[in-house]
Scaffold this active site. Structure first.
Site, PDB file in Angstrom:
ATOM      1  N   GLY A   1       0.820  -1.203   0.000  1.00  0.00           N
ATOM      2  CA  GLY A   1       0.000   0.000   0.000  1.00  0.00           C
ATOM      3  C   GLY A   1       0.854   1.253   0.000  1.00  0.00           C
ATOM      4  O   GLY A   1       1.845   1.339   0.726  1.00  0.00           O
TER       5      GLY A   1
ATOM      6  N   ARG B   1      13.405  10.453  -2.846  1.00  0.00           N
ATOM      7  CA  ARG B   1      14.190  11.655  -3.166  1.00  0.00           C
ATOM      8  C   ARG B   1      15.473  11.702  -2.344  1.00  0.00           C
ATOM      9  O   ARG B   1      16.563  11.954  -2.882  1.00  0.00           O
ATOM     10  CB  ARG B   1      13.346  12.899  -2.892  1.00  0.00           C
TER      11      ARG B   1
ATOM     12  N   THR C   1      17.997   9.111  -3.540  1.00  0.00           N
ATOM     13  CA  THR C   1      18.593   9.495  -4.826  1.00  0.00           C
ATOM     14  C   THR C   1      19.619  10.611  -4.651  1.00  0.00           C
ATOM     15  O   THR C   1      20.736  10.541  -5.191  1.00  0.00           O
ATOM     16  CB  THR C   1      17.499   9.941  -5.807  1.00  0.00           C
TER      17      THR C   1
ATOM     18  N   ARG D   1       1.055  -5.068  -4.963  1.00  0.00           N
ATOM     19  CA  ARG D   1       1.224  -6.261  -4.144  1.00  0.00           C
ATOM     20  C   ARG D   1       1.608  -7.388  -5.091  1.00  0.00           C
ATOM     21  O   ARG D   1       1.104  -7.465  -6.202  1.00  0.00           O
ATOM     22  CB  ARG D   1      -0.058  -6.574  -3.377  1.00  0.00           C
TER      23      ARG D   1
ATOM     24  N   ASP E   1       4.754  -4.412   6.476  1.00  0.00           N
ATOM     25  CA  ASP E   1       5.109  -5.731   6.978  1.00  0.00           C
ATOM     26  C   ASP E   1       5.358  -6.746   5.854  1.00  0.00           C
ATOM     27  O   ASP E   1       6.383  -7.437   5.836  1.00  0.00           O
ATOM     28  CB  ASP E   1       3.980  -6.220   7.892  1.00  0.00           C
TER      29      ASP E   1
ATOM     30  N   THR F   1       4.208   2.832   5.634  1.00  0.00           N
ATOM     31  CA  THR F   1       2.825   2.358   5.747  1.00  0.00           C
ATOM     32  C   THR F   1       2.049   3.317   6.630  1.00  0.00           C
ATOM     33  O   THR F   1       2.573   3.807   7.634  1.00  0.00           O
ATOM     34  CB  THR F   1       2.752   0.944   6.347  1.00  0.00           C
TER      35      THR F   1
ATOM     36  N   ASP G   1      -0.302   2.467   8.476  1.00  0.00           N
ATOM     37  CA  ASP G   1      -0.854   1.717   9.613  1.00  0.00           C
ATOM     38  C   ASP G   1      -0.049   1.880  10.898  1.00  0.00           C
ATOM     39  O   ASP G   1      -0.555   1.591  11.987  1.00  0.00           O
ATOM     40  CB  ASP G   1      -0.942   0.231   9.269  1.00  0.00           C
TER      41      ASP G   1
ATOM     42  N   ASP H   1       2.194   0.018  12.115  1.00  0.00           N
ATOM     43  CA  ASP H   1       2.183  -1.264  12.826  1.00  0.00           C
ATOM     44  C   ASP H   1       3.531  -1.979  12.795  1.00  0.00           C
ATOM     45  O   ASP H   1       3.598  -3.188  13.054  1.00  0.00           O
ATOM     46  CB  ASP H   1       1.100  -2.178  12.245  1.00  0.00           C
TER      47      ASP H   1
ATOM     48  N   ARG I   1      -5.551  -1.689   8.762  1.00  0.00           N
ATOM     49  CA  ARG I   1      -5.363  -3.120   8.571  1.00  0.00           C
ATOM     50  C   ARG I   1      -5.776  -3.871   9.834  1.00  0.00           C
ATOM     51  O   ARG I   1      -6.953  -3.972  10.115  1.00  0.00           O
ATOM     52  CB  ARG I   1      -3.925  -3.444   8.158  1.00  0.00           C
TER      53      ARG I   1
ATOM     54  N   GLN J   1      -7.315   8.270   3.090  1.00  0.00           N
ATOM     55  CA  GLN J   1      -6.292   8.302   4.139  1.00  0.00           C
ATOM     56  C   GLN J   1      -4.903   7.980   3.598  1.00  0.00           C
ATOM     57  O   GLN J   1      -3.895   8.284   4.233  1.00  0.00           O
ATOM     58  CB  GLN J   1      -6.657   7.301   5.244  1.00  0.00           C
TER      59      GLN J   1
END
Length: 332
Positions: A12, A22, A25, A73, A104, A127, A129, A131, A173, A260
């Site tokens: 995601g 950026r 690089t 994915r 993850d 992410t 999340d 998490d 998630r 989001q």
């Protein structure tokens, strides 16, 4: 011989992935290292969607959401054949180090590559999340919380105008970090998340909500329920129906969804992505391998990938208790 560093974004998308790309690089350019990218995550690595990265490709990207390298994915990375093909692409282009920005599943893919490839691998936590252990905040989390907070503030306006009950589902998630941070920031009357709810307590929770709603409506106010996704049996619609059937309470549903994940990243995320991107290149130069770069207590740290993947990161008990103290007011 000049080192060649590759970067890709996987899973995601998260705001400020571009800030990390950026920084990687530009840092490579500063240290006279060659930087290349692969489009579409691990799919692009397997299919050899290779691109050379230069400073002029990334300079105007700090304010952009999404990822300029695209993402996806990749089911093939769950097979040994897919992992081996990814490693073959890395060898074909004589890559010396691979940086993967993702969550993850992306870090699990990186760990699988390490088992078949002898060069350096570095993960960055990208992410919404939040998490992943090994970092206080993941790249994109602050923007997701800000976006959801602004959206719920607007929902509160119309909820107040009509004295209505809203169920607002947020992403995360299987983690409650967004739910609790957004719920507390917006003054939600109820937060339902993994840390304070289980499916076998659904009937008890509905009874609790109905009692709180009844007390709040006597004060001519609105009532907001922030609900973590992938939690309530049957989802937000089932919760709405339970409130109607058991308490004759009507409610409206708003699922915030992918807004989001999009939008221009807030300064906190731009700075975090930049800091961790620079640190990833430094880690490669100093010989670090098989680690994720994060930031804890204001310091950049490197944590073994295996530890990151196998260590849970629940919402702190402090946040859960903070909400419970507010909710108790409505249950007296």
């Amino acid at each position: 011989m000049m080192k060649k560093i590759a970067v890709l974004t996987s899973g995601g998308d998260a705001p400020a992935m571009n800030a990390a790309i950026r920084a990687i690089t530009l840092s490579c350019n500063y240290h006279q290292l060659q930087c290349v990218g692969f489009y579409h995550g691990y799919n692009g690595l397997i299919d050899d969607q290779y691109v050379e990265m230069e400073h002029f490709d990334v300079n105007p990207t700090l304010q952009q959401g999404g990822t300029i390298l695209k993402s996806a994915r990749c089911q093939a990375m769950l097979t040994s054949e897919g992992v081996i093909q990814a490693c073959n692409t890395l060898r074909k282009h004589e890559i010396d180090a691979l940086i993967v920005i993702g969550g993850d599943g992306s870090l699990r893919g990186l760990q699988a590559i390490k088992q078949h490839w002898e060069k350096q691998v570095i993960g960055l936590p990208g992410t919404i999340d939040n998490d992943l252990s090994g970092t206080d905040c993941t790249i994109g989390f602050a923007t997701a919380v800000t976006t959801a907070t602004h959206a719920i503030d607007k929902i509160r306006d119309t909820a107040n105008a009509f004295e209505r009950i809203f169920i607002v589902e947020v992403m995360g998630r299987h983690s409650g970090h967004i739910a609790f941070n957004v719920g507390i920031a917006t003054g939600a009357e109820a937060i339902i998340s993994f840390e304070n709810f289980s499916a076998d307590r659904a009937l008890q929770k509905v009874t609790e909500l109905l009692k709180a709603i009844d007390k709040q409506q006597h004060t001519h106010g609105s009532f907001l329920i922030v609900l973590a996704e992938n939690l309530w049996p049957g989802g937000a619609q089932a919760l709405k129906e339970s409130l109607t059937e058991q308490g004759k309470v009507d409610s409206a549903i708003c699922i915030l969804g992918h807004i989001q994940r999009g939008g221009s990243p807030v300064p906190e995320d731009r700075n975090l992505g930049t800091e961790l991107g620079l640190a990833a290149v430094d880690a490669i130069i100093t010989g670090q391998d098989n680690v994720m770069i994060g930031r804890e207590a204001g310091k950049v740290i490197a944590t073994p990938l295996e530890q990151v993947i196998n260590t849970a990161k629940p919402v702190s008990a402090h946040w859960v208790n903070a909400h419970q103290q507010q909710l108790t007011h409505y249950l007296k």
